[in-house]
Every structure is written in structure tokens, then in C-alpha cells.
Write an enzyme that holds these catalytic residues in place. Structure first.
Site, PDB file in Angstrom:
ATOM      1  N   CYS A 382       0.833  -1.205   0.000  1.00 23.08           N
ATOM      2  CA  CYS A 382       0.000   0.000   0.000  1.00 23.08           C
ATOM      3  C   CYS A 382       0.867   1.254   0.000  1.00 23.08           C
ATOM      4  CB  CYS A 382      -1.011  -0.056   1.141  1.00 23.08           C
ATOM      5  SG  CYS A 382      -2.506   0.865   0.735  1.00 23.08           S
ATOM      6  N   HIS A 508      -3.629  -5.145   0.344  1.00 22.90           N
ATOM      7  CA  HIS A 508      -3.106  -5.700   1.600  1.00 22.90           C
ATOM      8  C   HIS A 508      -3.120  -7.233   1.575  1.00 22.90           C
ATOM      9  CE1 HIS A 508      -2.688  -1.953   3.863  1.00 22.90           C
ATOM     10  NE2 HIS A 508      -3.670  -1.539   3.081  1.00 22.90           N
ATOM     11  N   GLU A 510      -1.521  -9.224   3.299  1.00 21.89           N
ATOM     12  CA  GLU A 510      -1.360  -9.829   4.631  1.00 21.89           C
ATOM     13  C   GLU A 510      -2.681 -10.348   5.202  1.00 21.89           C
ATOM     14  OE1 GLU A 510      -1.024  -6.636   3.881  1.00 21.89           O
ATOM     15  OE2 GLU A 510      -1.627  -5.276   5.484  1.00 21.89           O
TER      16      GLU A 510
HETATM   17  N1  GLN Z   1      -2.139   6.676   2.678  1.00 23.15           N
HETATM   18  C1  GLN Z   1      -2.168   5.931   1.463  1.00 23.15           C
HETATM   19  C2  GLN Z   1      -3.492   6.058   0.729  1.00 23.15           C
HETATM   20  O1  GLN Z   1      -4.483   6.410   1.307  1.00 23.15           O
HETATM   21  C3  GLN Z   1      -1.850   4.486   1.706  1.00 23.15           C
HETATM   22  C4  GLN Z   1      -2.876   3.781   2.523  1.00 23.15           C
HETATM   23  C5  GLN Z   1      -2.377   2.511   3.133  1.00 23.15           C
HETATM   24  O2  GLN Z   1      -1.165   2.257   3.179  1.00 23.15           O
HETATM   25  N2  GLN Z   1      -3.265   1.693   3.666  1.00 23.15           N
HETATM   26  O3  GLN Z   1      -3.562   5.779  -0.442  1.00 23.15           O
END
Ligand code: GLN
Length: 554
Positions: A382, A508, A510
Site C-alpha cells: 500500500c 493488503h 497480509e
Molecule cells: N495513505 C495511502 C493512501 O491512502 C496508503 C494507505 C495505506 O497504506 N493503507 O492511499
């Protein structure tokens, strides 16, 4: 007809109630039963999505896009229960639904009260948590500690719930602590007696007590607890601190016959004996593996283990699948600013997890550069993927002011920008791109080879995305967009070819790793880390110490 188990906690918080609930689910599945698992949280936030990870730990995301408590991660890692938006309710979410009805006039002029309106809404939430009729046992964990003011409506609701059903349909399991007093060398039962007393005051008589202990519970203590708490002796169960791994808990609970006690109490139709052979095999690996690889996790909330819970778990799964134990080097991203990338020397892999806010961002980008330049396996998740895009743009594509619009609204090269449908949003809660989306994997890519599939589904939680205006330019310097959302053409995966392992994913992964089925990208990353340790005798010599520009605010 679905039977219900309610799990409450007493004496102190952090007893590992979520883990015990998940383990109960697993041992019942082991008896051939179908389970569902749900958590009711007494705090007032509608969900944990707007809370700081320092307050709450990680926010766990379900396929259908709910932002939930991290205990749901345990439930998914231990059981096959299907988790949805109905698997986690908070006081805030319950009140929100009641107030909405009140505003609509649904209560037809009546006074709206905690009993019966809030408790009715809680009972509806308990029903909603059971996704289908064929569920044999629905587990509901009540967050918080018995005795808290805010848990009262939940306890009242489960008391009523039990009253409305035959006695063999509902089981109350209370998890409690037997503190060990070093000075007298004794374990004490009084806090347990008092906490059960509190439950009985409000009309709940627990059927089973799971006693968390550091030391073995003696027969004499078990009898005393049984007598004072009005719980049958065989249902006073010891759950001692584990020696090696939390994955020992289900096996310990079977040893204590908890599965049989539940089956007998609820008169469940099963004569299947538990078979946890694969699980025991994994435990054996955990006990005996000596090889280690060191993986750096560079994050903003590094002081709190729970902030990256699923990531650490997924790393462990992948490590064991590759025959090694993960040695974590937890690095506060900002420390890379003051101390430089020497903090990363000798690691066999670098993982940058998701995150929000500017603090530590430049440190993460420098860690990415260090991984790229020194051929160290890199996995960006992310925000970690966004760091990889910024780093490659700045240092390979020559766009030195490349940035994310999240932190630099006037960057001449916003390689990460706000998604179109996020632009008009005002509310922060529940409005990110959330939940499962499909991703097509490019032929010949490492991602496709790792997954062994051409289309996958992964869970998301973000507002910003790869800016397609820079796609060609970044591809030209070697950063391939190897995974793309089929309809919206959003870049979901980037990877570098000329590197032992360099992958960033916008989602994600994970959340979809489990002990016996590690996530393919984590698995590949772990294999690359192992190869790195074998190539370098676990101490690669760094090519450069990257200087990090000062950050503007933290
Ligand atoms: N802050 C970033 C976004 O909103 C990444 C979000 C995250 O890592 N979950 O795109």
C-alpha cells in the site's frame, strides 16, 4: 438450529480473548462443525477505521470492505468462518442504527431506551453475524472487560438472548486471569471470583471458565474456583502462556478437553475426533527450525506490535514455509532520517507496510532506495508500494520532485494521486477504496509466476493510487505495472525486473495469509530473503548510504 457461544473477559484486558475465541472456533471445526465468529466492541467509534493504530492496532479489512477489529484477523487465520460487515459491531454502530430509526419515526412515538431498543439492536446484530442457516455454532466475543460501564448493554443483551432460548443452545465462556504473586509464590483466585460475581450480578452464570495463567493451575485451585464461581470442575480450564507460538493455543485447549466440554454442553451432533495433524506439523516446525533470516519492517507505528499484526503473522507463515524463522528488525521510519541507512545493514529483506501521514515517509523512501540499489529483496505494501513508485520516479526516471499528492499538493510530478471518486468526499470514516477487488496479472511477470494465476482478488484500504500519466515513463526505466484492475485500469502491482525481488502492491495481501496457506507474494519474498542470506552470509555490504532530505512536518 445454530447454537451460540458468548465469550467474555474478566479481570484485565489483553488476555488474548480474540485468540482464544479463534482457537475455540478452530477446535470446533476440527470436530466437523461449521462455525461463524463475530466481535462486539463496546467503544463508541462506529468502526476502528478512523482510529490511530497507536490506539487500536491494525485495522483489519474484510472482503466486503468493512474496517474491523484486528481480532477478526485471528478468526480468519484460525477458522474458515466467512467474515463480513456483520462480523464486527461497536456501540457506535449500534446507536447509529437505532438513532437512524428514531429519526425515521420507526418507534411510533415511544421513548427510545437502552432496554429494550439498544439491546434489541444488539440481538439483531448477533443474528446478523450468522451468515447462513447451516452454521452449527456462532461464536460472539464481547470486547472490553466485565465491569466496564460501556459493556453493560452488550452483557444485558446476551443475557436476554440466552433467556429466549433453550438452555442447551447457549454457552457462556468467561476468560479470566489467575495472577501469580512472586513475593508469596502463589497464584490468586480472588480476581476471578470477583469477575464471575460481576457477571452473576447481571444474570449471567458462565458455564466455562478459561483461566489464563503463567504457572500451572493446581487441582486444589481448580476446585476452589469451581466452588466459588459455581462452575463445574471439569469446565474450569487452564490456558497457560504459550512457550513458542500462539498457534499452540488450540492444541492446549484440546488437551484441556474444551472441545468435548462444549460439544457436551451444547449437545452438538458430532462424533468426529479432532484431527489437527497439519497444524501439529506446523508447530513442530516452529519448535525445531533453527535457520533465521532477518527482515526489516520500516514503519511509522513500529513501537506497537499490534499495528502491523497481520504483516508479522504473514511473514512468519512465509518464513516457516521456506524453512526459516523470521527475525524481525523493526525500524522506525523517522530514525532513518537521523541515523541513515546503516540501520538496514545486514538485513535479508525490507518490507514497507501501509500507512498514513507524512511522518517517516522520506525514511521509507530511503529504505526503498537502499533495497533497490543493494539488491535486497523488497516488498512494499500500500503506502510501501507508493514509496517504491516515488523512489523509482525520483532516482531512476529523473523526476526528482516526484511525490504523492497525499503530502505534496504542489509536486510537479504527482506520481501518486488521489483517485477520482475520492475527490468529492468529505467524511473520513468508511470512505476509502475498501475491500476485495480483482487484479489481472501481466504475462511473464514475477507476480503472475508467484500466484500461479492470471487473475486474483485482494483487499484494499487506500485513497491514493498510481498516476497512469507516468506509467510509460516508469515502465521505460524498468518499473513494470504487472497487476492492474481489469475495468478501471488502476495499477495494483509494480515490480522491477533487474532485481532479485522488488514488488510493491497497492492492496493488503497480509489479510489473506494463514499459517497453513501462506500468501504467495509473502512466500516469494521470504524465499528471496533466504537466498539473500545464503548469498551474502547474511551480511550484504551496502552500496550506498542514502542521504535523506529533511521532512517538513511530522
Ligand atoms: N495513505 C495511502 C493512501 O491512502 C496508503 C494507505 C495505506 O497504506 N493503507 O492511499
Amino acid at each position: 438450529m445454530t447454537k451460540h457461544i458468548f465469550i467474555t473477559g474478566g479481570v484485565v484486558s489483553s488476555l488474548g480473548k480474540g485468540l482464544t475465541t479463534a482457537a475455540i472456533g478452530m477446535i470446533l471445526e476440527g470436530r466437523g462443525l461449521k462455525v461463524s465468529v463475530q466481535k462486539l466492541d463496546p467503544y463508541i467509534n462506529v468502526d476502528p477505521g478512523t482510529m490511530s493504530p497507536f490506539q487500536h492496532g491494525e485495522v483489519y479489512v474484510t472482503d466486503d470492505g468493512a474496517e474491523t477489529d484486528l481480532d477478526l484477523g485471528h478468526y480468519e487465520r484460525f477458522t474458515h468462518a466467512v467474515l463480513t460487515k456483520n462480523s464486527n459491531f461497536t456501540t457506535g454502530k449500534i446507536y447509529q442504527s437505532v438513532i437512524k430509526k428514531e429519526r425515521r419515526g420507526d418507534y411510533l412515538g415511544r421513548t427510545v431506551q437502552v432496554i429494550p431498543h439498544i439491546t434489541d439492536a444488539i440481538k439483531e446484530a448477533i443474528h446478523a453475524g450468522v451468515p447462513s442457516k447451516d452454521v452449527d455454532v456462532a461464536l460472539t466475543e464481547i470486547g472490553g472487560t466485565v465491569g466496564d460501564i460501556e459493556s453493560l448493554p452488550f452483557l444485558e443483551a446476551i443475557r436476554q438472548f440466552a433467556l429466549e432460548r433453550p438452555p442447551e443452545d447457549v454457552l457462556f465462556v468467561h476468560i479470566t486471569l489467575l495472577p501469580y504473586l512472586k513475593s508469596s509464590g502463589e497464584m490468586k483466585t480472588k480476581p476471578t471470583q470477583q469477575s464471575v460475581g460481576k457477571l452473576r450480578e447481571i444474570g449471567i452464570q458462565p458455564h466455562v471458565l478459561v483461566c489464563r495463567t503463567e504457572e500451572p493451575m493446581t487441582e486444589e485451585m481448580a476446585r476452589k474456583i469451581s466452588l466459588f464461581c459455581n462452575v463445574r470442575r471439569e469446565s474450569v480450564i487452564e490456558e497457560r502462556d504459550v512457550e513458542f507460538s500462539i498457534y499452540e493455543v488450540p492444541v492446549d485447549l484440546i488437551q484441556a478437553r474444551l472441545d468435548s466440554i462444549i460439544v457436551e454442553n451444547l449437545k452438538l451432533p458430532t462424533n468426529v475426533e479432532t484431527n489437527l495433524d497439519d497444524w501439529r506439523g506446523l508447530l513442530e516446525k516452529i519448535r525445531t527450525t533453527e535457520t533465521e533470516c532477518e527482515i526489516a519492517v520500516v514503519g511509522k507505528y513500529i513501537e506497537l506490535h499490534d499495528a502491523y499484526k497481520s504483516i508479522y503473522e504473514a511473514l512468519d507463515h512465509a518464513g516457516f514455509a521456506n524453512g526459516f524463522k523470521v527475525k524481525l528488525r523493526k525500524i522506525r521510519a523517522e530514525d532513518l532520517r537521523s541515523e541513515g541507512t546503516k540501520l538496514l545493514e545486514g538485513v535479508n529483506g525490507i518490507l514497507i507496510p501501509g500507512g498514513f501521514g507524512e511522518r517517516g515517509l522520506e525514511g521509507k523512501i530511503s529504505a526503498t532506495r537502499y533495497a533497490r540499489e543493494n539488491g535486497i529483496p523488497f516488498f512494499g505494501i500500500c503506502l510501501g508500494m507508493q514509496c517504491a513508485v516515488i523512489e523509482v520516479a525520483r532516482n531512476l526516471a529523473g523526476l526528482d520532485k516526484a511525490h504523492t499528492l497525499e503530502h505534496s499538493s504542489d509536486s510537479p510530478h504527482p506520481v501518486i494521486h488521489l483517485m477520482e471518486d475520492q475527490k468529492s468526499l468529505k467524511d473520513m470514516g468508511g470512505t476509502m477504496r475498501l475491500g476485495a477487488y480483482e487484479c489481472d496479472l501481466r504475462e511473464g511477470s514475477r507476480a503472475r509466476a508467484l500466484y500461479g494465476a492470471d487473475r486474483v482478488s485482494e483487499r484494499h484500504r487506500h485513497r491514493f493510487e498510481f498516476n497512469n500519466a507516468y506509467r510509460e515513463q516508469l515502465e521505460a526505466v524498468g518499473l513494470a505495472a504487472s497487476g492492474v484492475h481489469p475495468e478501471l485500469d488502476l495499477v495494483e502491482i509494480v515490480e522491477l525486473k533487474d532485481h532479485p525481488f522488488f514488488i510493491g502492491v497497492q492492496y493488503h495481501p497480509e489479510f489473506q495469509s494463514s499459517p497453513l496457506s501462506p500468501h504467495p507474494i509473502f512466500r516469494g519474498f521470504a524465499r528471496a530473503a533466504l537466498e539473500n542470506s545464503q548469498d551474502n552470509g547474511s551480511s550484504p555490504s551496502p552500496k550506498s548510504d542514502v542521504l535523506i532530505p529533511q521532512e517538513t512536518r511530522s
